[in-house]
Design an enzyme around this catalytic site. Structure first.
Site, mmCIF file in Angstrom:
data_model
loop_
_atom_site.group_PDB
_atom_site.id
_atom_site.type_symbol
_atom_site.label_atom_id
_atom_site.label_comp_id
_atom_site.label_asym_id
_atom_site.label_seq_id
_atom_site.Cartn_x
_atom_site.Cartn_y
_atom_site.Cartn_z
ATOM 1 C CE LYS A 22 1.637 -9.175 4.375
ATOM 2 N NZ LYS A 22 1.344 -8.187 3.334
ATOM 3 C CG ASN A 23 5.123 -6.639 4.516
ATOM 4 O OD1 ASN A 23 4.160 -7.179 3.982
ATOM 5 N ND2 ASN A 23 5.009 -5.664 5.405
ATOM 6 C CB CYS A 120 -6.370 -0.152 0.393
ATOM 7 S SG CYS A 120 -5.240 0.684 1.454
ATOM 8 N NE ARG A 125 -0.978 1.125 1.925
ATOM 9 C CZ ARG A 125 -0.909 -0.149 2.296
ATOM 10 N NH1 ARG A 125 -1.991 -0.816 2.581
ATOM 11 N NH2 ARG A 125 0.247 -0.757 2.394
ATOM 12 C CG ASP A 310 2.468 -3.341 9.086
ATOM 13 O OD1 ASP A 310 1.614 -2.500 8.788
ATOM 14 O OD2 ASP A 310 3.210 -3.879 8.241
ATOM 15 N NE ARG A 402 -4.095 -9.713 1.987
ATOM 16 C CZ ARG A 402 -3.979 -8.466 1.601
ATOM 17 N NH1 ARG A 402 -4.926 -7.618 1.863
ATOM 18 N NH2 ARG A 402 -2.916 -8.058 0.956
HETATM 19 C C1 UD1 Z 1 4.640 -1.304 3.426
HETATM 20 C C2 UD1 Z 1 4.186 -2.595 4.065
HETATM 21 C C3 UD1 Z 1 3.085 -2.340 5.080
HETATM 22 C C4 UD1 Z 1 3.545 -1.295 6.098
HETATM 23 C C5 UD1 Z 1 4.084 -0.063 5.397
HETATM 24 C C6 UD1 Z 1 4.693 0.949 6.357
HETATM 25 C C7 UD1 Z 1 4.476 -4.229 2.306
HETATM 26 C C8 UD1 Z 1 3.824 -5.185 1.381
HETATM 27 N N1 UD1 Z 1 3.664 -3.471 3.028
HETATM 28 O O1 UD1 Z 1 3.520 -0.762 2.738
HETATM 29 O O2 UD1 Z 1 2.787 -3.571 5.737
HETATM 30 O O3 UD1 Z 1 2.443 -0.932 6.884
HETATM 31 O O4 UD1 Z 1 5.099 -0.420 4.446
HETATM 32 O O5 UD1 Z 1 5.671 0.348 7.107
HETATM 33 O O6 UD1 Z 1 5.692 -4.200 2.426
HETATM 34 N N2 UD1 Z 1 2.638 6.876 -0.101
HETATM 35 C C9 UD1 Z 1 2.336 7.866 -1.017
HETATM 36 N N3 UD1 Z 1 2.758 7.709 -2.323
HETATM 37 C C10 UD1 Z 1 3.453 6.604 -2.725
HETATM 38 C C11 UD1 Z 1 3.758 5.609 -1.785
HETATM 39 C C12 UD1 Z 1 3.343 5.770 -0.473
HETATM 40 O O7 UD1 Z 1 1.709 8.867 -0.701
HETATM 41 O O8 UD1 Z 1 3.793 6.514 -3.924
HETATM 42 C C13 UD1 Z 1 2.220 7.052 1.322
HETATM 43 C C14 UD1 Z 1 1.247 5.981 1.782
HETATM 44 O O9 UD1 Z 1 -0.076 6.333 1.461
HETATM 45 C C15 UD1 Z 1 1.506 5.970 3.271
HETATM 46 C C16 UD1 Z 1 3.000 6.287 3.372
HETATM 47 O O10 UD1 Z 1 3.361 6.850 2.127
HETATM 48 O O11 UD1 Z 1 0.778 6.962 3.919
HETATM 49 C C17 UD1 Z 1 3.891 5.094 3.650
HETATM 50 O O12 UD1 Z 1 3.587 4.063 2.734
HETATM 51 P P1 UD1 Z 1 4.659 2.994 2.271
HETATM 52 O O13 UD1 Z 1 5.863 3.074 3.149
HETATM 53 O O14 UD1 Z 1 4.866 3.126 0.806
HETATM 54 O O15 UD1 Z 1 3.914 1.633 2.592
HETATM 55 P P2 UD1 Z 1 3.736 0.377 1.662
HETATM 56 O O16 UD1 Z 1 4.995 0.106 0.900
HETATM 57 O O17 UD1 Z 1 2.473 0.493 0.910
#
Ligand code: UD1
Length: 431
Positions: A22-23, A120, A125, A310, A402
């Site tokens: 999915k991701n 969320c 996030r 995850d 999902r």
């Molecule tokens: C992706 C995955 C999700 C997985 C996560 C971590 C998808 C669709 N989702 O989520 O399933 O759990 O990676 O492996 O691919 N953060 C910030 N600012 C930002 C971006 C992130 O503070 O601009 C923080 C987030 O709140 C979180 C951490 O960074 O605490 C890691 O998030 P991130 O690696 O970006 O996860 P996602 O891409 O949202």
């Protein structure tokens, strides 16, 4: 709303084919916006999230066709022209990753208006890293009324971007924007998740010049245009890990097929520590637990190749029946223990302090009504239900839909007593 009913106690025996990730699929779909030619994605999972993104892309002018081809399920995405660069709140709020259309829209048309995804259930996030990366590439960003207005009328420019901490979404977003920028972009402190390499390699198949994917430094030499490509989506390591834990929990012998065992190496090591036998083939993994007790195992989530956040909830479900105490630490997301009160309803004994959960194994779980709170937490409740005495009903299973393709079908083919109880249509919520 649909619910899932599980009568626990049946061991699992059989093969479980693993779907495309999915991701990865949703990022590859977004990347198709970068070219006016068709992009054919094979090994595509059919999920609520891919359907939702399809609806969003259709608003931008993408023609989408789905079929079952010789290489399995496929989706062809074709955006000859971007007819709108507007991503409304109603759609973006339902799936955070749809925010990642901003970069491709901006790179291809020079402007975009995309709703912020909002908070969320698994933490704040924010998307600050995404926006800083786009600004570094020369985009002018304004925000009002919950929308990001991004402009780069003369195109994006290559830049050096150092992420202050590792983010999967921000790495992918910057990558998708940089491929059409003028000049070279060097991105440091990137996430190394396999789905990022999958995206980078698909972009290269479309004519991009990306190197270093899978390491912390990615270099992108901008090109003026991309062309169409055929790409097979990488296998879903989270789905694979989930069924591996399900096999361990229920007992029996489960063989995962169409999988890359190296992508779940740490999880498999933990299952061995927990008392399972694990056999790794070229594209299969067999997980066997006959009469062995489940041993307690500590874990700390981390960025890839560490233990995936995850899979944390699923592993915690397994530890609820361990012969002793295990300590589970969550380091990626705040508030990712929402499954704990639901596991407690089944009789689990778990104490949470900050980002640490102490799980005291109990001798049995008992079926009850529980509520899915997010995608991975839902999977953990199903796993717990497989081993609980009596019937477990998991409510709000739209979360599962999902990210898990045909979950009931795959588990019942291995002997699980699981069925879907049909209900009203779901009210989708952002996750
Ligand atoms: C992706 C995955 C999700 C997985 C996560 C971590 C998808 C669709 N989702 O989520 O399933 O759990 O990676 O492996 O691919 N953060 C910030 N600012 C930002 C971006 C992130 O503070 O601009 C923080 C987030 O709140 C979180 C951490 O960074 O605490 C890691 O998030 P991130 O690696 O970006 O996860 P996602 O891409 O949202």
């Amino acid at each position: 709303m649909d619910r899932i009913a599980i009568e626990g106690g049946s061991p699992l025996f059989g093969d479980i084919p693993i779907s495309g990730a999915k991701n990865s699929a949703i990022k590859l779909m977004a990347a198709s916006l970068l070219t006016s030619e068709p992009v054919r994605l094979t090994n595509m999972p059919r999920l609520a999230d891919t359907r939702l993104l399809g609806r969003l892309l259709a608003r931008f002018g993408t023609q989408i066709s789905e079929s079952d081809g010789p290489d399995g399920q496929q989706t062809v995405l074709h955006t000859p022209e971007i007819t709108s660069s507007f991503a409304p709140y109603e759609l973006v709020r339902q799936m955070r990753a749809s925010f990642n259309v901003l970069g491709p829209l901006l790179a291809r048309t020079g402007h975009a208006k995309v709703s912020l995804p909002g908070g969320c259930t698994i933490g704040a996030r924010p998307v600050d890293l995404h926006l800083k990366a786009l600004e570094a590439l020369g985009a002018h960003i304004d925000m009002h009324e919950g929308y990001v207005f991004a402009q780069a009328p003369r195109g994006l420019k290559g830049a050096e971007i150092e992420f202050p901490f590792v983010s999967v979404g921000a790495t992918e977003h910057a990558l998708m924007a940089a491929v059409l920028a003028h000049g070279t972009t060097v991105m440091k402190n990137c996430a190394c998740e396999p789905e990022i390499a999958d995206l980078a390699e698909c972009l290269n198949a479309m004519g991009a010049k990306v190197s270093g994917q899978g390491t912390t430094t990615i270099v992108v030499e901008g090109v003026t245009s991309l062309h169409g490509a055929d790409w097979s989506v990488i296998c879903d390591r989270i789905e694979a890990g989930t069924y591996a834990v399900a096999g361990a929990m229920a007992g029996g012998e489960v063989r995962l097929t169409r999988v890359r065992p190296e992508l779940i190496a740490i999880l498999l090591d933990k299952l061995v520590e927990a008392g399972c036998e694990v056999e790794r083939g070229a594209d299969t993994v067999t997980i066997r637990r006959k009469d062995a007790k489940i041993r307690p195992v500590d874990l700390t989530t981390d960025v890839y190749p560490g233990f995936a956040t995850d899979l944390q909830a699923q592993f915690m479900a397994l530890m609820t029946l361990a012969d002793g105490e295990s300590v589970i630490r969550e380091t990626i997301f705040e508030n990712r223990f929402m499954h704990v009160p639901e596991l407690s309803r089944l009789g689990a004994d778990i104490r949470v302090t900050g980002n640490e959960a102490r799980v005291h194994g109990v001798t049995e779980l008992r079926g009850a009504q529980v509520m899915a709170t997010d995608l991975r937490a839902s999977a953990c409740l199903v796993i717990a239900g497989l081993a609980a005495r009596g019937e477990t009903i998991v409510n709000r299973v739209y979360h599962l839909d999902r990210g898990f393709e045909n979950l009931e079908g795959k588990l019942s083919a291995c002997g699980a007593n699981i069925r879907r109880l049909k209900g009203d249509s779901p009210i989708m919520e952002e996750e």
